[in-house]
Design a protein around this motif. Structure first.
Motif, PDB file in Angstrom:
ATOM      1  N   GLU A 220       0.816  -1.220   0.000  1.00 12.13           N
ATOM      2  CA  GLU A 220       0.000   0.000   0.000  1.00 12.13           C
ATOM      3  C   GLU A 220       0.848   1.268   0.000  1.00 12.13           C
ATOM      4  N   ARG A 221       1.963   1.230   0.698  1.00 15.14           N
ATOM      5  CA  ARG A 221       2.807   2.425   0.831  1.00 15.14           C
ATOM      6  C   ARG A 221       4.082   2.341  -0.012  1.00 15.14           C
ATOM      7  N   THR A 222       4.127   1.380  -0.906  1.00 16.91           N
ATOM      8  CA  THR A 222       5.303   1.224  -1.768  1.00 16.91           C
ATOM      9  C   THR A 222       5.278   2.275  -2.871  1.00 16.91           C
ATOM     10  N   SER A 223       6.431   2.825  -3.201  1.00 20.14           N
ATOM     11  CA  SER A 223       6.503   3.872  -4.225  1.00 20.14           C
ATOM     12  C   SER A 223       6.195   3.314  -5.614  1.00 20.14           C
ATOM     13  N   ARG A 224       5.820   4.202  -6.519  1.00 19.60           N
ATOM     14  CA  ARG A 224       5.538   3.776  -7.895  1.00 19.60           C
ATOM     15  C   ARG A 224       6.772   3.163  -8.553  1.00 19.60           C
ATOM     16  N   GLY A 225       7.933   3.736  -8.262  1.00 21.00           N
ATOM     17  CA  GLY A 225       9.162   3.197  -8.835  1.00 21.00           C
ATOM     18  C   GLY A 225       9.409   1.764  -8.400  1.00 21.00           C
ATOM     19  N   GLU A 226       9.192   1.485  -7.114  1.00 22.01           N
ATOM     20  CA  GLU A 226       9.396   0.128  -6.600  1.00 22.01           C
ATOM     21  C   GLU A 226       8.333  -0.831  -7.126  1.00 22.01           C
ATOM     22  N   ILE A 227       7.094  -0.342  -7.269  1.00 20.87           N
ATOM     23  CA  ILE A 227       6.031  -1.182  -7.838  1.00 20.87           C
ATOM     24  C   ILE A 227       6.344  -1.515  -9.291  1.00 20.87           C
ATOM     25  N   LYS A 228       6.900  -0.549 -10.007  1.00 24.89           N
ATOM     26  CA  LYS A 228       7.273  -0.793 -11.402  1.00 24.89           C
ATOM     27  C   LYS A 228       8.318  -1.908 -11.483  1.00 24.89           C
ATOM     28  N   ILE A 229       9.307  -1.854 -10.597  1.00 20.83           N
ATOM     29  CA  ILE A 229      10.337  -2.902 -10.572  1.00 20.83           C
ATOM     30  C   ILE A 229       9.717  -4.247 -10.205  1.00 20.83           C
ATOM     31  N   LEU A 230       8.794  -4.253  -9.227  1.00 18.94           N
ATOM     32  CA  LEU A 230       8.123  -5.493  -8.828  1.00 18.94           C
ATOM     33  C   LEU A 230       7.343  -6.093  -9.993  1.00 18.94           C
ATOM     34  N   ILE A 231       6.593  -5.261 -10.706  1.00 12.13           N
ATOM     35  CA  ILE A 231       5.800  -5.755 -11.839  1.00 12.13           C
ATOM     36  C   ILE A 231       6.710  -6.312 -12.928  1.00 12.13           C
ATOM     37  N   GLN A 232       7.830  -5.652 -13.165  1.00 13.94           N
ATOM     38  CA  GLN A 232       8.764  -6.154 -14.173  1.00 13.94           C
ATOM     39  C   GLN A 232       9.373  -7.486 -13.736  1.00 13.94           C
ATOM     40  N   ARG A 233       9.664  -7.633 -12.441  1.00 13.81           N
ATOM     41  CA  ARG A 233      10.196  -8.908 -11.947  1.00 13.81           C
ATOM     42  C   ARG A 233       9.156 -10.022 -12.079  1.00 13.81           C
ATOM     43  N   ILE A 234       7.894  -9.691 -11.807  1.00 14.27           N
ATOM     44  CA  ILE A 234       6.823 -10.684 -11.971  1.00 14.27           C
ATOM     45  C   ILE A 234       6.711 -11.093 -13.433  1.00 14.27           C
ATOM     46  N   PHE A 235       6.835 -10.109 -14.326  1.00 18.12           N
ATOM     47  CA  PHE A 235       6.752 -10.421 -15.755  1.00 18.12           C
ATOM     48  C   PHE A 235       7.912 -11.314 -16.190  1.00 18.12           C
ATOM     49  N   VAL A 236       9.116 -11.024 -15.693  1.00 21.22           N
ATOM     50  CA  VAL A 236      10.278 -11.859 -16.024  1.00 21.22           C
ATOM     51  C   VAL A 236      10.031 -13.300 -15.584  1.00 21.22           C
ATOM     52  N   GLU A 237       9.508 -13.474 -14.369  1.00 19.17           N
ATOM     53  CA  GLU A 237       9.245 -14.819 -13.859  1.00 19.17           C
ATOM     54  C   GLU A 237       8.110 -15.487 -14.638  1.00 19.17           C
TER      55      GLU A 237
ATOM     56  N   ALA B 126       0.426  -1.692 -17.489  1.00 16.23           N
ATOM     57  CA  ALA B 126       0.766  -1.387 -16.094  1.00 16.23           C
ATOM     58  C   ALA B 126       1.935  -0.410 -16.012  1.00 16.23           C
ATOM     59  N   ILE B 127       2.980  -0.668 -16.788  1.00 14.94           N
ATOM     60  CA  ILE B 127       4.142   0.224 -16.784  1.00 14.94           C
ATOM     61  C   ILE B 127       3.754   1.606 -17.295  1.00 14.94           C
ATOM     62  N   GLU B 128       2.924   1.627 -18.320  1.00 13.63           N
ATOM     63  CA  GLU B 128       2.520   2.901 -18.924  1.00 13.63           C
ATOM     64  C   GLU B 128       1.733   3.762 -17.941  1.00 13.63           C
ATOM     65  N   VAL B 129       0.746   3.175 -17.254  1.00 14.05           N
ATOM     66  CA  VAL B 129      -0.102   3.985 -16.367  1.00 14.05           C
ATOM     67  C   VAL B 129       0.623   4.363 -15.078  1.00 14.05           C
ATOM     68  N   LEU B 130       1.590   3.547 -14.647  1.00 15.08           N
ATOM     69  CA  LEU B 130       2.383   3.936 -13.479  1.00 15.08           C
ATOM     70  C   LEU B 130       3.171   5.207 -13.766  1.00 15.08           C
ATOM     71  N   GLU B 131       3.603   5.360 -15.011  1.00 12.63           N
ATOM     72  CA  GLU B 131       4.314   6.576 -15.401  1.00 12.63           C
ATOM     73  C   GLU B 131       3.384   7.782 -15.431  1.00 12.63           C
ATOM     74  N   LEU B 132       2.066   7.524 -15.438  1.00 13.48           N
ATOM     75  CA  LEU B 132       1.071   8.602 -15.435  1.00 13.48           C
ATOM     76  C   LEU B 132       0.469   8.797 -14.051  1.00 13.48           C
ATOM     77  N   ASN B 133       1.166   8.275 -13.023  1.00 13.12           N
ATOM     78  CA  ASN B 133       0.763   8.452 -11.622  1.00 13.12           C
ATOM     79  C   ASN B 133      -0.535   7.740 -11.260  1.00 13.12           C
ATOM     80  N   ALA B 134      -0.784   6.594 -11.878  1.00 12.10           N
ATOM     81  CA  ALA B 134      -1.963   5.807 -11.522  1.00 12.10           C
ATOM     82  C   ALA B 134      -1.817   5.249 -10.106  1.00 12.10           C
ATOM     83  N   ASN B 135      -2.946   4.890  -9.504  1.00 14.21           N
ATOM     84  CA  ASN B 135      -2.942   4.305  -8.163  1.00 14.21           C
ATOM     85  C   ASN B 135      -2.235   2.951  -8.191  1.00 14.21           C
ATOM     86  N   VAL B 136      -1.230   2.777  -7.329  1.00 13.79           N
ATOM     87  CA  VAL B 136      -0.409   1.563  -7.393  1.00 13.79           C
ATOM     88  C   VAL B 136      -1.214   0.310  -7.048  1.00 13.79           C
ATOM     89  N   SER B 137      -2.137   0.410  -6.102  1.00 11.00           N
ATOM     90  CA  SER B 137      -2.933  -0.759  -5.716  1.00 11.00           C
ATOM     91  C   SER B 137      -3.819  -1.217  -6.865  1.00 11.00           C
TER      92      SER B 137
END
Length: 206
Positions: free
Chosen positions: A146-163, A182-193
């Motif tokens: 819930e309190r994770t930054s967008r940058g860290e969520i982006k890295i998490l999503i990319q790691r999930i995609f790699v796996e 997901a990557i695109e909307v995170l760059e537009l400040n979408a809600n991370v949850s």
């Protein structure tokens, strides 16, 4: 490696004597959709032409071109100079070399330098099995981040995609599109949850 405020990697020179380990680290952090790696032992002018051709492929989101080499001659570096200085839209270059002395001063003056203090280690494995995700685990993950930054969520999503790609789960067009979106909307400040929920539900519904 050096990142901007959005968690995206800057164009940069990475100094690391363990080139293959550095590439493995990059592969865990940047999803295949968003990178193209040139791992070449002796980088010549013909390789420069391949890199430039790849750079002019149109991408909707940031795309990284990674050149990892222990040897690159002056002619090849000079040929890369202009495109590194003025890359096409959404293209970012990352050069990975064992020591900065193999690069010309003109290249070094145009890219920030990141020097690995030690050979990078692969990040710890994900705390959940991507191929066995259920809705309860997804909501637990959302609560956890819930309190994770967008940058860290982006890295998490990319790691999930790699796996997911490694497990053969990301081959369907709708799943590829979900991760790309997901990557695109995170760059537009979408809600991370919301982004995390939508993306992971695609894996459950596959």
């Amino acid at each position: 490696m050096l990142q901007d405020a959005n968690g995206d990697y800057l164009k940069q020179v990475v100094i690391d004597k363990a080139l293959d380990s550095a590439i493995e680290q990059i592969e865990t952090r940047i999803a295949p959709l968003h990178r193209h790696i040139f791992r070449i032992d002796d980088f010549l002018i013909e390789h420069t032409k391949e890199v430039i051709a790849q750079a002019y492929v149109a991408y909707e989101n940031i795309h990284y071109i990674i050149i990892a080499t222990p040897k690159i001659n002056a002619v090849s570096q000079n040929a890369l100079l202009k495109i590194i200085e003025e890359p096409p839209h959404n293209i970012r270059f990352i050069l990975v070399v064992p020591q900065k002395t193999i690069l010309l001063p003109t290249i070094l003056s145009r890219m920030p330098l990141f020097k690995a203090q030690y050979s990078p280690t692969v990040p710890p494995p994900l705390t959940f099995a991507v191929d066995r995700l259920d809705t309860a685990q997804i909501y637990a993950l959302i609560k956890e981040h819930e309190r994770t930054s967008r940058g860290e969520i982006k890295i998490l999503i990319q790691r999930i995609f790699v796996e997911a790609t490694r497990l053969g789960l990301a081959q369907k067009p709708q799943i590829l599109k979900a991760f790309e979106h997901a990557i695109e909307v995170l760059e537009l400040n979408a809600n991370v949850s919301t982004v995390l929920l939508s993306t992971l539900l695609h894996l459950v519904k596959r």
